[in-house]
Design a protein around this motif. Structure first.
Motif, PDB file in Angstrom:
ATOM      1  N   ASP A 109      43.527  40.064  47.103  1.00  0.00           N
ATOM      2  CA  ASP A 109      42.983  41.048  46.245  1.00  0.00           C
ATOM      3  C   ASP A 109      43.465  40.806  44.705  1.00  0.00           C
ATOM      4  O   ASP A 109      42.672  40.921  43.631  1.00  0.00           O
ATOM      5  CB  ASP A 109      42.808  42.449  46.768  1.00  0.00           C
ATOM      6  N   ALA A 110      44.929  40.922  44.875  1.00  0.00           N
ATOM      7  CA  ALA A 110      45.359  40.801  43.501  1.00  0.00           C
ATOM      8  C   ALA A 110      45.338  39.495  42.577  1.00  0.00           C
ATOM      9  O   ALA A 110      45.363  39.768  41.384  1.00  0.00           O
ATOM     10  CB  ALA A 110      46.934  40.987  43.833  1.00  0.00           C
ATOM     11  N   ALA A 111      44.835  38.670  43.360  1.00  0.00           N
ATOM     12  CA  ALA A 111      44.639  37.372  42.592  1.00  0.00           C
ATOM     13  C   ALA A 111      43.369  37.573  41.696  1.00  0.00           C
ATOM     14  O   ALA A 111      43.327  36.910  40.562  1.00  0.00           O
ATOM     15  CB  ALA A 111      44.322  36.225  43.605  1.00  0.00           C
ATOM     16  N   PHE A 112      42.380  38.254  42.078  1.00  0.00           N
ATOM     17  CA  PHE A 112      41.233  38.630  41.505  1.00  0.00           C
ATOM     18  C   PHE A 112      41.623  39.407  40.353  1.00  0.00           C
ATOM     19  O   PHE A 112      41.124  39.648  39.077  1.00  0.00           O
ATOM     20  CB  PHE A 112      40.291  39.117  42.236  1.00  0.00           C
ATOM     21  N   ARG A 113      42.344  40.628  40.452  1.00  0.00           N
ATOM     22  CA  ARG A 113      42.603  41.581  39.639  1.00  0.00           C
ATOM     23  C   ARG A 113      43.686  40.985  38.528  1.00  0.00           C
ATOM     24  O   ARG A 113      43.502  41.279  37.286  1.00  0.00           O
ATOM     25  CB  ARG A 113      43.580  42.757  40.189  1.00  0.00           C
ATOM     26  N   SER A 114      44.317  39.777  38.943  1.00  0.00           N
ATOM     27  CA  SER A 114      45.117  39.429  37.798  1.00  0.00           C
ATOM     28  C   SER A 114      44.199  38.555  36.768  1.00  0.00           C
ATOM     29  O   SER A 114      44.767  38.219  35.609  1.00  0.00           O
ATOM     30  CB  SER A 114      46.159  38.119  38.516  1.00  0.00           C
ATOM     31  N   VAL A 115      43.257  38.314  37.059  1.00  0.00           N
ATOM     32  CA  VAL A 115      42.170  37.730  36.073  1.00  0.00           C
ATOM     33  C   VAL A 115      41.276  38.590  35.544  1.00  0.00           C
ATOM     34  O   VAL A 115      40.222  38.387  34.877  1.00  0.00           O
ATOM     35  CB  VAL A 115      41.643  36.400  36.481  1.00  0.00           C
ATOM     36  N   GLY A 116      41.413  40.114  35.758  1.00  0.00           N
ATOM     37  CA  GLY A 116      40.439  40.789  35.183  1.00  0.00           C
ATOM     38  C   GLY A 116      39.465  41.597  36.012  1.00  0.00           C
ATOM     39  O   GLY A 116      38.563  41.953  35.765  1.00  0.00           O
ATOM     40  N   VAL A 117      39.233  40.980  37.404  1.00  0.00           N
ATOM     41  CA  VAL A 117      37.968  41.194  38.184  1.00  0.00           C
ATOM     42  C   VAL A 117      38.432  42.543  39.027  1.00  0.00           C
ATOM     43  O   VAL A 117      39.396  42.341  39.839  1.00  0.00           O
ATOM     44  CB  VAL A 117      37.583  39.956  38.985  1.00  0.00           C
ATOM     45  N   THR A 118      37.582  43.570  38.794  1.00  0.00           N
ATOM     46  CA  THR A 118      38.168  44.824  39.493  1.00  0.00           C
ATOM     47  C   THR A 118      37.366  44.903  40.724  1.00  0.00           C
ATOM     48  O   THR A 118      37.610  45.845  41.691  1.00  0.00           O
ATOM     49  CB  THR A 118      38.136  45.756  38.714  1.00  0.00           C
ATOM     50  N   ALA A 119      35.920  44.247  40.830  1.00  0.00           N
ATOM     51  CA  ALA A 119      35.257  44.188  42.166  1.00  0.00           C
ATOM     52  C   ALA A 119      36.026  43.675  43.311  1.00  0.00           C
ATOM     53  O   ALA A 119      36.607  42.707  43.251  1.00  0.00           O
ATOM     54  CB  ALA A 119      33.742  43.656  41.789  1.00  0.00           C
ATOM     55  N   ALA A 161      42.796  32.171  41.770  1.00  0.00           N
ATOM     56  CA  ALA A 161      42.897  32.814  40.622  1.00  0.00           C
ATOM     57  C   ALA A 161      42.502  31.808  39.480  1.00  0.00           C
ATOM     58  O   ALA A 161      41.710  32.080  38.334  1.00  0.00           O
ATOM     59  CB  ALA A 161      44.097  33.461  40.178  1.00  0.00           C
ATOM     60  N   GLN A 162      43.115  30.451  39.616  1.00  0.00           N
ATOM     61  CA  GLN A 162      42.743  29.421  38.372  1.00  0.00           C
ATOM     62  C   GLN A 162      41.296  29.093  38.603  1.00  0.00           C
ATOM     63  O   GLN A 162      40.845  29.309  37.358  1.00  0.00           O
ATOM     64  CB  GLN A 162      43.639  28.267  38.617  1.00  0.00           C
ATOM     65  N   ALA A 163      40.647  29.061  39.653  1.00  0.00           N
ATOM     66  CA  ALA A 163      39.357  28.664  39.545  1.00  0.00           C
ATOM     67  C   ALA A 163      38.462  29.621  38.806  1.00  0.00           C
ATOM     68  O   ALA A 163      37.384  29.519  38.134  1.00  0.00           O
ATOM     69  CB  ALA A 163      38.835  28.364  40.657  1.00  0.00           C
ATOM     70  N   VAL A 164      38.665  30.986  39.126  1.00  0.00           N
ATOM     71  CA  VAL A 164      38.045  32.185  38.701  1.00  0.00           C
ATOM     72  C   VAL A 164      38.274  32.449  37.311  1.00  0.00           C
ATOM     73  O   VAL A 164      37.009  32.557  36.556  1.00  0.00           O
ATOM     74  CB  VAL A 164      38.497  33.502  39.550  1.00  0.00           C
ATOM     75  N   SER A 165      39.624  32.179  36.860  1.00  0.00           N
ATOM     76  CA  SER A 165      39.641  32.209  35.338  1.00  0.00           C
ATOM     77  C   SER A 165      38.945  31.350  34.594  1.00  0.00           C
ATOM     78  O   SER A 165      38.241  31.831  33.534  1.00  0.00           O
ATOM     79  CB  SER A 165      41.025  32.263  35.053  1.00  0.00           C
ATOM     80  N   ALA A 166      38.885  30.142  35.111  1.00  0.00           N
ATOM     81  CA  ALA A 166      38.082  29.076  34.387  1.00  0.00           C
ATOM     82  C   ALA A 166      36.577  29.282  34.355  1.00  0.00           C
ATOM     83  O   ALA A 166      35.946  29.142  33.160  1.00  0.00           O
ATOM     84  CB  ALA A 166      38.282  27.654  34.911  1.00  0.00           C
ATOM     85  N   ALA A 167      36.082  29.809  35.420  1.00  0.00           N
ATOM     86  CA  ALA A 167      34.340  30.289  35.638  1.00  0.00           C
ATOM     87  C   ALA A 167      34.165  31.292  34.669  1.00  0.00           C
ATOM     88  O   ALA A 167      33.053  31.588  33.860  1.00  0.00           O
ATOM     89  CB  ALA A 167      34.178  30.840  37.016  1.00  0.00           C
ATOM     90  N   LEU A 168      35.391  32.461  34.319  1.00  0.00           N
ATOM     91  CA  LEU A 168      35.058  33.350  33.662  1.00  0.00           C
ATOM     92  C   LEU A 168      35.156  33.340  31.971  1.00  0.00           C
ATOM     93  O   LEU A 168      35.074  34.311  31.210  1.00  0.00           O
ATOM     94  CB  LEU A 168      35.686  34.633  33.902  1.00  0.00           C
ATOM     95  N   ARG A 169      35.579  32.112  31.701  1.00  0.00           N
ATOM     96  CA  ARG A 169      36.109  31.731  30.489  1.00  0.00           C
ATOM     97  C   ARG A 169      34.845  32.224  29.506  1.00  0.00           C
ATOM     98  O   ARG A 169      33.716  31.658  29.390  1.00  0.00           O
ATOM     99  CB  ARG A 169      36.506  30.420  30.035  1.00  0.00           C
ATOM    100  N   GLY A 170      35.266  33.169  28.413  1.00  0.00           N
ATOM    101  CA  GLY A 170      34.218  33.795  27.439  1.00  0.00           C
ATOM    102  C   GLY A 170      33.261  34.589  27.973  1.00  0.00           C
ATOM    103  O   GLY A 170      32.665  35.325  27.155  1.00  0.00           O
ATOM    104  N   GLU A 171      33.563  35.199  29.117  1.00  0.00           N
ATOM    105  CA  GLU A 171      32.805  36.280  29.738  1.00  0.00           C
ATOM    106  C   GLU A 171      33.897  37.779  30.207  1.00  0.00           C
ATOM    107  O   GLU A 171      35.142  37.359  30.220  1.00  0.00           O
ATOM    108  CB  GLU A 171      31.992  35.998  31.079  1.00  0.00           C
ATOM    109  N   ASP A 172      33.237  38.816  29.878  1.00  0.00           N
ATOM    110  CA  ASP A 172      34.104  39.997  30.392  1.00  0.00           C
ATOM    111  C   ASP A 172      34.334  40.209  31.747  1.00  0.00           C
ATOM    112  O   ASP A 172      33.065  40.526  32.547  1.00  0.00           O
ATOM    113  CB  ASP A 172      33.382  40.978  29.618  1.00  0.00           C
ATOM    114  N   PRO A 173      35.351  39.998  32.260  1.00  0.00           N
ATOM    115  CA  PRO A 173      35.497  40.263  33.694  1.00  0.00           C
ATOM    116  C   PRO A 173      35.112  41.420  34.368  1.00  0.00           C
ATOM    117  O   PRO A 173      34.797  41.796  35.635  1.00  0.00           O
ATOM    118  CB  PRO A 173      36.990  39.728  34.011  1.00  0.00           C
ATOM    119  N   ALA A 174      34.916  42.472  33.642  1.00  0.00           N
ATOM    120  CA  ALA A 174      34.812  43.734  34.067  1.00  0.00           C
ATOM    121  C   ALA A 174      33.267  43.952  34.054  1.00  0.00           C
ATOM    122  O   ALA A 174      32.834  44.792  34.727  1.00  0.00           O
ATOM    123  CB  ALA A 174      34.970  44.923  32.756  1.00  0.00           C
TER     124      ALA A 174
END
Length: 334
Positions: free
Chosen positions: A87-97, A49-62
């Protein structure tokens, strides 16, 4: 605009990449290891989740419509509770896919080539070889972990180096050889205690190794490479034995008549130097196939996500691979 997310979660580190469908990278993130078998589910999921959150910084996870994760230790996710936490780790940073999970060898192979079939030889902290067909793993050799296998891995190399050094010291031999000096300095500091005999120094090295986690021995692998380049006989033997064991694993999954690509993966083999050279020389004796280095597993995972989500034709997939993954084909030996 739809985005794709790729995650390469290994035992030592996790890396995530977000890219457009056209292969333009928008962000990347890094965290500690995401292998649930090695780290445990809670810590592995937190690191991912930490790595994904950093990658998404400035982008809409939706906007992320496809996610592919190359995961060492993915078998743990067969347990429903583990999969839910993942799966919850991805949802925690806004990724629903929903994340599509692949073995790390599939992603490692894709990091080295756009071809759908071939062989990957991986040596990092652990070691595994796999035959890939239609971008799926068809046969696997080793990958049994440091207790039972991982022959030719960074851990295997580090343990071999530590064993060679303590035996060398215990015989009263000089501590000033390249490998001995590097290992002693790494484990005891640049000013080890003054001791009366080689056996005393060997005991101090043993104590330092036993005080740390077993996989910490993998940190000695780069020192073996340095000592080998300096001509240290013990290091040269370790390099050649590691290469022999890795190629023996490759032979378990690859026919002698196979001319498909070979991808070298993991830090031990993607770093130019003695290990890469020794493995390539042995591979070249058996197969005349193109060999490449897998350098960016996260981008390869993003590429695999795009291929599946957008049903890319083979020509489109190859073009996207060249733009996003940018593999490095190794020049012929000699």
């Amino acid at each position: 605009m739809s985005l794709v997310l790729g995650v390469d979660a290994g035992g030592t580190s996790t890396r995530a990449v977000v890219a457009t469908a056209a292969g333009v990278p928008l962000g990347s993130g890094r965290a500690e290891g995401g292998n649930p078998a090695a780290q445990g589910i809670p810590l592995a999921c937190a690191n991912i989740a930490q790595a994904v959150s950093a990658a998404l910084r400035g982008e809409d996870p939706a906007r992320v419509t496809a996610v592919t994760v190359g995961l060492a230790g993915s078998g743990v996710l067969q347990h429903p509770q583990a999969r839910e936490a993942f799966d919850a780790a991805f949802r925690s940073v806004g990724v629903t896919a929903a994340p599509h999970v692949l073995g790390d060898v599939v992603v490692a192979f894709a990091a080295g080539t756009a071809e759908p079939a071939g062989t990957v030889v991986l040596s990092g902290t652990g070691a595994i070889c796999a035959r890939i067909a239609d971008r799926e793993e068809m046969a696997i050799a080793d990958g049994f972990g440091w207790q039972l296998g991982d022959e030719g891995s960074g851990f295997w190399v580090g343990r071999a180096a530590a064993k060679a050094v303590v035996r060398h010291l215990a015989r009263g031999a000089s501590a000033s050889t390249p490998l001995t000096g590097l290992v002693v300095e790494h484990l005891l500091g640049d000013q080890p205690p003054v001791v009366a005999t080689g056996r005393d120094l060997a005991d101090l090295v043993c104590g330092a190794v036993q005080a740390g986690p077993p996989v910490a021995l993998a940190a000695l692998a780069p020192l073996v490479a340095r000592a080998s380049l300096a001509g240290d006989p013990m290091a040269v033997v370790i390099v050649e034995e590691a290469a022999a064991r890795l190629v023996a694993s490759a032979c378990e999954v690859r026919d002698l008549s196979d001319d498909s690509p070979i991808v070298l993966a993991g830090s031990v083999l993607t770093t130019p130097g003695p290990f890469q050279d020794a493995v390539r020389a042995r591979l070249d004796e058996m197969w005349r196939s193109p060999v490449s280095a897998a350098l960016d597993g996260a981008s390869a995972a993003a590429w695999l996500a795009a291929c599946e989500a957008f049903a890319l034709a083979e020509a489109e997939a190859r073009s996207l691979h060249a733009a996003l993954v940018r593999p490095r084909t190794l020049p012929p030996i000699g």
